[in-house]
Design a protein around this motif. Structure first.
Motif, PDB file in Angstrom:
ATOM      1  N   LEU A   2       0.969  -1.399   0.053  1.00  0.00           N
ATOM      2  CA  LEU A   2      -0.097  -0.027  -0.187  1.00  0.00           C
ATOM      3  C   LEU A   2       0.684   1.259  -0.041  1.00  0.00           C
ATOM      4  O   LEU A   2       1.967   1.172   0.750  1.00  0.00           O
ATOM      5  N   ALA A   6      -0.757   8.819  -0.840  1.00  0.00           N
ATOM      6  CA  ALA A   6      -2.064   8.641  -1.696  1.00  0.00           C
ATOM      7  C   ALA A   6      -2.113   9.808  -2.543  1.00  0.00           C
ATOM      8  O   ALA A   6      -2.271  10.894  -2.128  1.00  0.00           O
ATOM      9  N   GLU A   8      -4.939   9.445  -4.544  1.00  0.00           N
ATOM     10  CA  GLU A   8      -6.476   9.515  -4.458  1.00  0.00           C
ATOM     11  C   GLU A   8      -6.993   8.640  -3.071  1.00  0.00           C
ATOM     12  O   GLU A   8      -6.158   7.975  -2.565  1.00  0.00           O
ATOM     13  N   LYS A   9      -8.066   9.034  -2.654  1.00  0.00           N
ATOM     14  CA  LYS A   9      -8.792   8.397  -1.547  1.00  0.00           C
ATOM     15  C   LYS A   9      -9.102   6.788  -2.006  1.00  0.00           C
ATOM     16  O   LYS A   9      -9.524   6.523  -3.118  1.00  0.00           O
ATOM     17  N   LYS A  10      -8.948   5.996  -1.137  1.00  0.00           N
ATOM     18  CA  LYS A  10      -9.209   4.606  -0.946  1.00  0.00           C
ATOM     19  C   LYS A  10      -9.928   4.177   0.057  1.00  0.00           C
ATOM     20  O   LYS A  10      -9.855   4.671   1.326  1.00  0.00           O
ATOM     21  N   LYS A  11     -10.910   3.485  -0.295  1.00  0.00           N
ATOM     22  CA  LYS A  11     -11.749   2.924   1.010  1.00  0.00           C
ATOM     23  C   LYS A  11     -11.295   1.629   1.647  1.00  0.00           C
ATOM     24  O   LYS A  11     -10.528   0.844   0.928  1.00  0.00           O
ATOM     25  N   VAL A  12     -11.428   1.683   2.994  1.00  0.00           N
ATOM     26  CA  VAL A  12     -10.803   0.554   3.883  1.00  0.00           C
ATOM     27  C   VAL A  12     -11.925  -0.724   3.826  1.00  0.00           C
ATOM     28  O   VAL A  12     -13.135  -0.608   3.807  1.00  0.00           O
ATOM     29  N   THR A  13     -11.326  -1.746   3.249  1.00  0.00           N
ATOM     30  CA  THR A  13     -12.143  -3.047   3.304  1.00  0.00           C
ATOM     31  C   THR A  13     -11.532  -4.138   4.231  1.00  0.00           C
ATOM     32  O   THR A  13     -10.562  -3.998   4.498  1.00  0.00           O
ATOM     33  N   ASN A 145      -3.167   7.193   6.933  1.00  0.00           N
ATOM     34  CA  ASN A 145      -3.209   6.148   6.037  1.00  0.00           C
ATOM     35  C   ASN A 145      -2.731   4.821   6.457  1.00  0.00           C
ATOM     36  O   ASN A 145      -3.228   3.775   5.971  1.00  0.00           O
ATOM     37  N   THR A 164     -11.711   6.479   4.542  1.00  0.00           N
ATOM     38  CA  THR A 164     -10.977   6.465   3.585  1.00  0.00           C
ATOM     39  C   THR A 164      -9.385   6.947   3.765  1.00  0.00           C
ATOM     40  O   THR A 164      -9.446   7.902   4.683  1.00  0.00           O
ATOM     41  N   THR A 165      -8.744   6.728   2.957  1.00  0.00           N
ATOM     42  CA  THR A 165      -7.113   7.268   3.193  1.00  0.00           C
ATOM     43  C   THR A 165      -7.487   8.649   2.712  1.00  0.00           C
ATOM     44  O   THR A 165      -8.299   9.187   1.880  1.00  0.00           O
TER      45      THR A 165
END
Length: 185
Positions: A2, A6, A8-13, A145, A164-165
């Protein structure tokens, strides 16, 4: 791996393993399940406090950028470059890039009109302040992040809360700072 810087924003799953982990804690071991519940509350509180710090720092960054826009608008009447067209509603990286371009153009105008010197000095002071705030903001964002993906507690909390990040502020990366804290351009 990872990227914590960042763009762009990334969603945590979370996956099935995380869900199974939580279920097993409750089904087979009540006490660890209760302990994990308190750990999640603590993680949520920590993440919320960190997010508040990021939001405060973002607001400060945005405020400084908006002050720089106002300063450049004062320069606008002498310039051929349309400083007044820089919107305060743009994302901070785009706004910052346009302001840097406008600042370089404004510096060229000083030779033509000495009345601009005060406005340019104000702009340079704001730029120094921006470099300092940018460093703090990016450190907070990098920590955020990273913390979002620490398994199991923080990642599970982040996924359930829909976190999100965050995107780092990348404008001014080409600037160098000397040992005394002064800018070298």
């Amino acid at each position: 791996m990872l990227e914590f810087f960042a763009k762009e924003k990334k969603k945590v799953t979370i996956g099935a393993g995380s869900i199974a982990f939580e279920v097993l804690l409750w089904v087979f071991f009540i006490i660890p399940g209760i302990i994990f519940m308190f750990m999640k509350k603590k993680a949520k509180k920590y993440l919320n406090e960190l997010k508040t710090q990021i939001d405060d720092c973002y607001a400060l960054l945005n405020n400084i950028l908006n002050q720089r826009i106002d300063t450049l608008n004062e320069v606008d009447r002498f310039a051929k470059w349309p400083f007044s067209e820089i919107s305060k509603d743009l994302p901070i990286n785009e706004k910052g890039s346009l302001i840097e371009k406008a600042s370089r153009e404004a510096k060229k105008l000083i030779d033509k009109n000495l009345e601009l010197k005060t406005q340019i000095e104000i702009n340079n002071n704001l730029k120094r302040e921006l470099v300092s705030v940018k460093s703090n903001y990016n450190n907070l964002v990098l920590r955020w992040n990273k913390e979002l993906f620490l398994w199991p507690t923080k990642q599970i909390v982040a996924a359930k809360e829909g976190y999100t990040t965050e995107v780092t502020y990348t404008v001014l990366d080409e600037l160098k700072v000397n040992a005394k804290g002064g800018l070298l351009e």
